[in-house]
Design a protein around this motif. Sequence first.
Motif, PDB file in Angstrom:
ATOM      1  N   LEU A 214       0.832  -1.201   0.000  1.00  0.00           N
ATOM      2  CA  LEU A 214       0.000   0.000   0.000  1.00  0.00           C
ATOM      3  C   LEU A 214       0.869   1.254   0.000  1.00  0.00           C
ATOM      4  N   ARG A 215       1.948   1.233   0.768  1.00  0.00           N
ATOM      5  CA  ARG A 215       2.857   2.388   0.774  1.00  0.00           C
ATOM      6  C   ARG A 215       3.464   2.602  -0.622  1.00  0.00           C
ATOM      7  N   ARG A 216       3.826   1.506  -1.301  1.00  0.00           N
ATOM      8  CA  ARG A 216       4.391   1.636  -2.648  1.00  0.00           C
ATOM      9  C   ARG A 216       3.367   2.212  -3.622  1.00  0.00           C
ATOM     10  N   THR A 217       2.110   1.792  -3.469  1.00  0.00           N
ATOM     11  CA  THR A 217       1.057   2.332  -4.330  1.00  0.00           C
ATOM     12  C   THR A 217       0.903   3.830  -4.121  1.00  0.00           C
ATOM     13  N   GLN A 218       0.913   4.264  -2.865  1.00  0.00           N
ATOM     14  CA  GLN A 218       0.805   5.697  -2.575  1.00  0.00           C
ATOM     15  C   GLN A 218       1.969   6.471  -3.207  1.00  0.00           C
ATOM     16  N   ASP A 219       3.185   5.914  -3.099  1.00  0.00           N
ATOM     17  CA  ASP A 219       4.355   6.582  -3.675  1.00  0.00           C
ATOM     18  C   ASP A 219       4.277   6.621  -5.197  1.00  0.00           C
ATOM     19  N   ARG A 220       3.735   5.568  -5.789  1.00  0.00           N
ATOM     20  CA  ARG A 220       3.646   5.506  -7.254  1.00  0.00           C
ATOM     21  C   ARG A 220       2.629   6.497  -7.809  1.00  0.00           C
ATOM     22  N   ILE A 226      -1.794  12.355  -7.830  1.00  0.00           N
ATOM     23  CA  ILE A 226      -2.872  11.704  -7.087  1.00  0.00           C
ATOM     24  C   ILE A 226      -2.396  11.376  -5.678  1.00  0.00           C
ATOM     25  N   THR A 227      -3.197  11.761  -4.695  1.00  0.00           N
ATOM     26  CA  THR A 227      -2.910  11.455  -3.296  1.00  0.00           C
ATOM     27  C   THR A 227      -3.877  10.382  -2.812  1.00  0.00           C
ATOM     28  N   LEU A 228      -3.349   9.343  -2.197  1.00  0.00           N
ATOM     29  CA  LEU A 228      -4.162   8.258  -1.657  1.00  0.00           C
ATOM     30  C   LEU A 228      -3.935   8.146  -0.158  1.00  0.00           C
ATOM     31  N   SER A 229      -5.034   8.210   0.596  1.00  0.00           N
ATOM     32  CA  SER A 229      -4.957   7.938   2.030  1.00  0.00           C
ATOM     33  C   SER A 229      -5.803   6.711   2.324  1.00  0.00           C
ATOM     34  N   SER A 230      -5.353   5.906   3.284  1.00  0.00           N
ATOM     35  CA  SER A 230      -6.046   4.659   3.581  1.00  0.00           C
ATOM     36  C   SER A 230      -6.019   4.406   5.072  1.00  0.00           C
ATOM     37  N   HIS A 231      -7.165   3.954   5.604  1.00  0.00           N
ATOM     38  CA  HIS A 231      -7.264   3.676   7.034  1.00  0.00           C
ATOM     39  C   HIS A 231      -8.104   2.424   7.243  1.00  0.00           C
ATOM     40  N   PHE A 232      -7.649   1.558   8.133  1.00  0.00           N
ATOM     41  CA  PHE A 232      -8.322   0.293   8.412  1.00  0.00           C
ATOM     42  C   PHE A 232      -8.913   0.309   9.822  1.00  0.00           C
ATOM     43  N   VAL A 255     -12.177  -6.916   8.452  1.00  0.00           N
ATOM     44  CA  VAL A 255     -11.593  -5.586   8.623  1.00  0.00           C
ATOM     45  C   VAL A 255     -12.140  -4.676   7.516  1.00  0.00           C
ATOM     46  N   ARG A 256     -12.399  -3.418   7.855  1.00  0.00           N
ATOM     47  CA  ARG A 256     -12.894  -2.429   6.892  1.00  0.00           C
ATOM     48  C   ARG A 256     -11.762  -1.477   6.501  1.00  0.00           C
ATOM     49  N   GLN A 257     -11.671  -1.176   5.215  1.00  0.00           N
ATOM     50  CA  GLN A 257     -10.684  -0.234   4.697  1.00  0.00           C
ATOM     51  C   GLN A 257     -11.398   0.955   4.070  1.00  0.00           C
ATOM     52  N   ASN A 258     -11.064   2.158   4.520  1.00  0.00           N
ATOM     53  CA  ASN A 258     -11.571   3.391   3.922  1.00  0.00           C
ATOM     54  C   ASN A 258     -10.442   4.050   3.148  1.00  0.00           C
ATOM     55  N   GLU A 259     -10.665   4.259   1.860  1.00  0.00           N
ATOM     56  CA  GLU A 259      -9.660   4.894   1.006  1.00  0.00           C
ATOM     57  C   GLU A 259     -10.192   6.225   0.476  1.00  0.00           C
ATOM     58  N   ALA A 260      -9.302   7.174   0.278  1.00  0.00           N
ATOM     59  CA  ALA A 260      -9.656   8.467  -0.308  1.00  0.00           C
ATOM     60  C   ALA A 260      -8.596   8.845  -1.333  1.00  0.00           C
ATOM     61  N   TYR A 261      -9.032   9.005  -2.588  1.00  0.00           N
ATOM     62  CA  TYR A 261      -8.161   9.433  -3.680  1.00  0.00           C
ATOM     63  C   TYR A 261      -8.466  10.892  -3.997  1.00  0.00           C
ATOM     64  N   SER A 262      -7.426  11.702  -4.122  1.00  0.00           N
ATOM     65  CA  SER A 262      -7.613  13.115  -4.437  1.00  0.00           C
ATOM     66  C   SER A 262      -6.640  13.536  -5.532  1.00  0.00           C
ATOM     67  N   SER A 263      -7.106  14.463  -6.382  1.00  0.00           N
ATOM     68  CA  SER A 263      -6.260  15.031  -7.434  1.00  0.00           C
ATOM     69  C   SER A 263      -6.647  16.488  -7.641  1.00  0.00           C
ATOM     70  N   SER A 264      -5.656  17.322  -7.918  1.00  0.00           N
ATOM     71  CA  SER A 264      -5.935  18.738  -8.158  1.00  0.00           C
ATOM     72  C   SER A 264      -6.491  18.974  -9.559  1.00  0.00           C
ATOM     73  N   LYS A 265      -6.377  17.988 -10.441  1.00  0.00           N
ATOM     74  CA  LYS A 265      -6.840  18.129 -11.814  1.00  0.00           C
ATOM     75  C   LYS A 265      -7.882  17.072 -12.143  1.00  0.00           C
ATOM     76  N   GLN A 266      -8.922  17.472 -12.862  1.00  0.00           N
ATOM     77  CA  GLN A 266      -9.920  16.520 -13.323  1.00  0.00           C
ATOM     78  C   GLN A 266      -9.326  15.614 -14.407  1.00  0.00           C
ATOM     79  N   GLY A 267      -9.866  14.414 -14.474  1.00  0.00           N
ATOM     80  CA  GLY A 267      -9.396  13.466 -15.472  1.00  0.00           C
ATOM     81  C   GLY A 267      -8.329  12.522 -14.974  1.00  0.00           C
ATOM     82  N   LYS A 268      -7.808  12.770 -13.773  1.00  0.00           N
ATOM     83  CA  LYS A 268      -6.771  11.902 -13.216  1.00  0.00           C
ATOM     84  C   LYS A 268      -7.363  10.653 -12.562  1.00  0.00           C
ATOM     85  N   LEU A 269      -8.592  10.780 -12.032  1.00  0.00           N
ATOM     86  CA  LEU A 269      -9.222   9.683 -11.312  1.00  0.00           C
ATOM     87  C   LEU A 269     -10.273   9.020 -12.188  1.00  0.00           C
TER      88      LEU A 269
END
Length: 321
Positions: A214-220, A226-232, A255-269
Amino acid sequence: MLAPLVLPPLLLSSACGQSSSNAQSDAGPALSKTEAAQVLELYKVTADRASRRLDAKSLAAVETGPQLAMDTATFKLHRAAEHRVAGRGAGNASFGKPTFYIPRINGHPRWFAADVTAGTGKDTLRHAFVFTQAKPSDPWLLAADPHPSGAALTKIALDEEGYATTVRPSERELALQPARLPATHAALLSGGPKAPGAAGLAPGPQTTQAYDGLRRTQDRLMPGGITLSSHFTPEPGPVYALRTTDGGALVWYVVRQNEAYSSSKQGKLAVTGDLVGLAPPSAVKTHLDTVVLVQYLAAVPREGKARVTGMYRKAISAAGS
């Protein structure tokens, strides 16, 4: 749609709930092996029919809790991607000869586990089913289905009559109490193996390697904006545990995982992969929130670290903005 299977109540004590292992040794089995086979067969027929029609309402006759939420989301995926999967449903299961692990339980709720193989060849998939019955008049429903690796289920201890023994969620004679597994696993996946409350789980694909991945995915994703935050967090609900031959326990939990993807530009997600069918693609502009449920199966020894031996993961909701 077939009617839910309601088996006649056995002549057991009227005491409710799960008692200690010693007390359970004098209880009758949750149901007979013949009845368990009937439960499994009805499940197969009903779930396969629901799958062919992608009908979640029919599926609710034989599933409950996180299992129903996860398989309903699978139906949404297949419905949305039908043109890409040639109309194939999510089932068409052909079960091999099952092995049943039926505990002695006083009162209700009752439950039992089944080691089941579905499919053939490279499409073979092993299931660690848990079926539950809330009250004597209620149907038996599939509550859990992690896919086990190795021979964890064969380590379940059986008495002279071939029945299993439940383990209290609060049992302290184990290296880790079964009831603590969801919180421990969530802490590790959120903060790593050194995070507070994360001790007690052995390194492996579903623990330390999953955290690192998951950490590698966030770095990639970061160089692409794109910013990814994840909490279990632990998923509310029962934890199921059976005694193993080494004196430990085999435990089912979620276990439940909540993820949030954010981008400053449209079309990235974009709504892709496991998220297809859960949110309209047009609704996702610069933010995407998802909820994922993960079912786990873990072997907990009396001493040492618990080892995760199975899982089933599925996104169940997504919302874009």
